[in-house]
Design a protein around this motif. Sequence first.
Motif: not given
Length: 353
Positions: A77-83
Amino acid sequence: MTPDQRFARRVQIAIAAFILLFAYFLVADLRMPITPQAQLTRPVLRLAPRVSGQVVEVAVANNHAVQAGQVVFRLDPQPFRLAVEAAELALEQAVQDNAGLDAALAAAQAEQAAARASATELGQEASRLRQLMASQHVSRQLYEQTEAQRLAADAKVRASAARARELSVQRGAPGEANLHLRRARNDLERARLDLYYSEVRAERAGTLSNLQLSSGAFVSAGTPVAALVAEDADISADFREKTLRYVSLGDEAAVVFDGWPGQVFAARVSALDAGVKEGQLEANGDLAAPAVSDRWVRDAQRQRLHVRLLDPLPQALPSGAKATVQLYPRDSSLAAFCGRLQIGFISLLHYIY
């Protein structure tokens, strides 16, 4: 009775039995049709992620039951949280940009008002000087200088008005209808939706099959990684066309599954297909291609109908389970009795094969 007479008697009995069986076959084929070409099918959904990412957890084992909305596996989920954070910052930036445009617009409007006041004053002064110049109380040079200043002030008014209109267009509509805010909020909602999609869930209740996935694997959006076999069951049966002559929706039927020999399940005819693939014409621009056959009697066409069990199965059968379907007529108790004998014999025969 001589041996020849006994042989002749046996031949007569055999011929009579053959005639009776043949007649029974003709009547049964129309009045109590039966087919072994039937199977149970279940809706199969291809389970695929809506976003691409690396698998960090597989929450369900292969061939296990899942409920609608249950998480099957999770992506990193980290890339989506950054987005999501980037979209939130973009929304905050849009709010600040609108505030800056509001201030710049207010300044431009104030500058326009000041320029308009200056132009009005210079216009009045130029008018007075024109009257004084006519009576030769002031020089023409002073009048022309004032008139030039008035023209410059008018140009400044038009320039400030154009600047105010430009800033107003950049600012857009006020409040929630503002284009920049709507675009930023839309990007934020999309980012949050992608974060939600990082948890791949079952769309409906069923059983997972062919789940070949492990943590660390990278999956692309739209790539199926498992099959979800739903709980709903449909039993389809293929009959020769002529055997369906007296069949209608709601007729009683019986079903025997190969996997459960000796058990007969009550059912009813629920639907008849509108056609088969051979009857589907494609508008592809080609000429007709008639079927060529040198046989005097061609193979009978088969039509598909569907039956619905009256009672639930004692346990779930896999999709594709083979079955035999017996149809019962409405207008003959004798034919119905013979049909029950037929399907009962078939159910016992499944113990052997």
